[in-house]
Every structure is written in structure tokens, then in C-alpha cells.
Design an enzyme around this catalytic site. Sequence first.
Site, PDB file in Angstrom:
ATOM      1  CG  ASN A  12      -1.688   1.241   1.440  1.00 23.31           C
ATOM      2  OD1 ASN A  12      -1.809   2.051   0.520  1.00 23.31           O
ATOM      3  ND2 ASN A  12      -2.235   1.426   2.638  1.00 23.31           N
ATOM      4  CD1 TRP A  13       3.186   0.954  -3.105  1.00 22.57           C
ATOM      5  CD2 TRP A  13       3.427   2.339  -4.850  1.00 22.57           C
ATOM      6  NE1 TRP A  13       3.849   0.265  -4.081  1.00 22.57           N
ATOM      7  CE2 TRP A  13       4.010   1.097  -5.171  1.00 22.57           C
ATOM      8  CE3 TRP A  13       3.457   3.356  -5.798  1.00 22.57           C
ATOM      9  CZ2 TRP A  13       4.617   0.851  -6.402  1.00 22.57           C
ATOM     10  CZ3 TRP A  13       4.056   3.114  -7.031  1.00 22.57           C
ATOM     11  CH2 TRP A  13       4.637   1.878  -7.318  1.00 22.57           C
ATOM     12  CE  LYS A  14      -0.051   3.389   4.754  1.00 18.24           C
ATOM     13  NZ  LYS A  14      -0.071   3.524   6.211  1.00 18.24           N
ATOM     14  CG  HIS A  97      -5.834   1.995   5.063  1.00 15.52           C
ATOM     15  ND1 HIS A  97      -5.418   3.004   5.901  1.00 15.52           N
ATOM     16  CD2 HIS A  97      -4.806   1.107   4.997  1.00 15.52           C
ATOM     17  CE1 HIS A  97      -4.184   2.736   6.310  1.00 15.52           C
ATOM     18  NE2 HIS A  97      -3.793   1.586   5.770  1.00 15.52           N
ATOM     19  CD  GLU A  99      -2.923   5.697   6.659  1.00 19.63           C
ATOM     20  OE1 GLU A  99      -2.876   5.752   5.417  1.00 19.63           O
ATOM     21  OE2 GLU A  99      -2.010   5.180   7.345  1.00 19.63           O
ATOM     22  CD  GLU A 173      -3.437  -2.367   7.356  1.00 21.92           C
ATOM     23  OE1 GLU A 173      -2.302  -2.516   6.924  1.00 21.92           O
ATOM     24  OE2 GLU A 173      -4.137  -1.385   7.080  1.00 21.92           O
ATOM     25  N   GLY A 179       2.381   2.353  10.755  1.00 19.68           N
ATOM     26  CA  GLY A 179       3.344   3.449  10.603  1.00 19.68           C
ATOM     27  C   GLY A 179       4.049   3.843  11.894  1.00 19.68           C
ATOM     28  CB  SER A 218       5.125  -1.610  12.048  1.00 20.00           C
ATOM     29  OG  SER A 218       4.711  -0.275  12.266  1.00 20.00           O
ATOM     30  N   GLY A 239       2.869  -1.056   4.279  1.00 21.18           N
ATOM     31  CA  GLY A 239       2.913   0.375   3.964  1.00 21.18           C
ATOM     32  C   GLY A 239       4.339   0.813   3.678  1.00 21.18           C
ATOM     33  N   GLY A 240       4.980   1.409   4.686  1.00 18.80           N
ATOM     34  CA  GLY A 240       6.321   1.985   4.528  1.00 18.80           C
ATOM     35  C   GLY A 240       7.311   1.074   3.814  1.00 18.80           C
TER      36      GLY A 240
HETATM   37  P1  PGA Z   1       2.828   0.403   7.632  1.00 14.99           P
HETATM   38  O1  PGA Z   1       1.375   0.621   6.982  1.00 14.99           O
HETATM   39  O2  PGA Z   1       3.371  -0.887   7.074  1.00 14.99           O
HETATM   40  O3  PGA Z   1       3.624   1.609   7.201  1.00 14.99           O
HETATM   41  O4  PGA Z   1       2.630   0.337   9.103  1.00 14.99           O
HETATM   42  C1  PGA Z   1       0.488  -0.441   6.796  1.00 14.99           C
HETATM   43  C2  PGA Z   1      -0.805   0.051   6.198  1.00 14.99           C
HETATM   44  O5  PGA Z   1      -1.275   1.134   6.596  1.00 14.99           O
HETATM   45  O6  PGA Z   1      -1.416  -0.604   5.330  1.00 14.99           O
END
Ligand code: PGA
Length: 256
Positions: A12-14, A97, A99, A173, A179, A218, A239-240
Site C-alpha cells: 500500500n503506497w498510500k 483502510h 486512514e 491492521e 506506521g 509495521s 505500507g512503509g
Molecule cells: P505500515 O502501513 O506498514 O507503514 O505500518 C500499513 C498500512 O497502513 O497498510
Amino acid sequence: MQQVRRKLVAGNWKMHGYPALVAELVPNVVAATQNLNMDVLFIPPYTSLAAVSEQVKNTHCFVGAQSVSEYPEGAYTGEVSTRMLLDLGCKFTLVGHSERRSIFGESNADVAAKFLAAKQAGIEPILCVGETLQQRESGDTEQCIDRQLQAVVDVLDSIGGADGLNGAIVAYEPVWAIGTGRTASAEQAQAVHAFIRDEIAELNSDIAEELKILYGGSVNESNAGELFAQKDIDGGLIGGSSLKADSFSAICQAAS
Ligand code: PGA
């Protein structure tokens, strides 16, 4: 024992992903993962979907979106429909998600409407669920996840009830792990994954057995192996660490 559920690792590149990232990251990951026994999914922002789709054409990798409109077409400024995603080669879309829920105010009902729209269009929704730190600390993790799942189950009647979950994916999640560098332990994650599978098994045990449940929050190349070794963890939503070809490829390797 035979693996019943093929593992999936989704990046997930956000709100990251300019053309330079697409050009550098995608071919590297495609090459590094081509012999692995698992599936790879890139989830870039809408503006990079066409480019990523082109890069993964005729490869073993897939492309998906970070969200989708619940509406099919019309005066919905800023929205992107299922049809538009299909035209870009998307096979999957995230819905709900954390966010989207916390920053953009999407309710369980909004997320359920998006899930239904995706399913009806032939795009597999990846339903994101997870508790906040406060909910975990007050012992409300299961209730929170139950409400998030139930909202979706409630709208499935029009597509055959629990059958509507067939082929769908759930991503657990924990909000406190996203994050933050603070991953759920493998035991904590496994316990919630087993809870999710049990909840779905009450509706249909065959669908529950086949349901892919990804862990996200994470995940990196050091902790992926232990997480993916858990019985009910069928891959990851990253994510990251999905923005670096080496890290993401190593996480994919851990799933194969
Ligand atoms: P993260 O994000 O790996 O940076 O914690 C995961 C996500 O939000 O899908």
C-alpha cells in the site's frame, strides 16, 4: 501439510508514488519475486495505476486501488468508480483502510457500501479492520472488529449472503501498529486472525477456510517471517516497507 491458502503480499503506497518510483520499484520487485510461490499486489495511488498496470502486464503481479466509490457514475466530484478501476486493470481494491476511516470519516456503513460496489463489479475488496490502542487497552478489540465485519455482512444479502465473501480478503491492521514501528506480536496477530476466521465460519465454514486474512502494521523484512508462519496469517498489507524494492521483495520472499 498442503497449503490451502496461497499467500498474498500487498504494498500500500498510500500518497507516495511519482513516475520515478514506479519506474524503479516495480520492475525490480517483479524480477525479484518471479519464482516465488505467492502473489504480489501493488496498490499505488490512482494517478499511478495506469503506469503500474502497464509494468505488471504479463507478469505474475497484480495491481489494485486504495479505495473506490460506492457510486457507479455521476456527479461525485473527486470519486473514482469501479468501472474506472476495471479499465485500469485493477483486480483488487482496499476498502476501509484505517486512514480512510479516521482522517476522512468513513463509517462502517460507508465501507460496507464500497465493499458491495466492488464485489458487484467483479473487483475483490480487501476489507481493512482493526482496533485503536484505546480499544485494545479497554478490552474492546473483538467487539470493534465484530462491528466492522458485521456492517459488511449486513449488506451482502443482495449478492447471496455469506457467499459474497467468497474470494474477498480481510486485512487485520491494528491502528496502533500502522506506521508506528510497533508491530503486533505474532501471537497477538494470530489471535485476532483466528477470531476473524471463526466469525466468518459461523456464516459459512468453507468460505472461512478459504478466506485470506492479511496482517498489516509495521511489517518489515525482519518480522515478516514470524508473522507469516502463523496458521491464520495469509500474507501482509505493507505500507512503509513497500516503497523500497529490497525490503518489499524480502517480505514477499518471507511469504513464499
Ligand atoms: P505500515 O502501513 O506498514 O507503514 O505500518 C500499513 C498500512 O497502513 O497498510
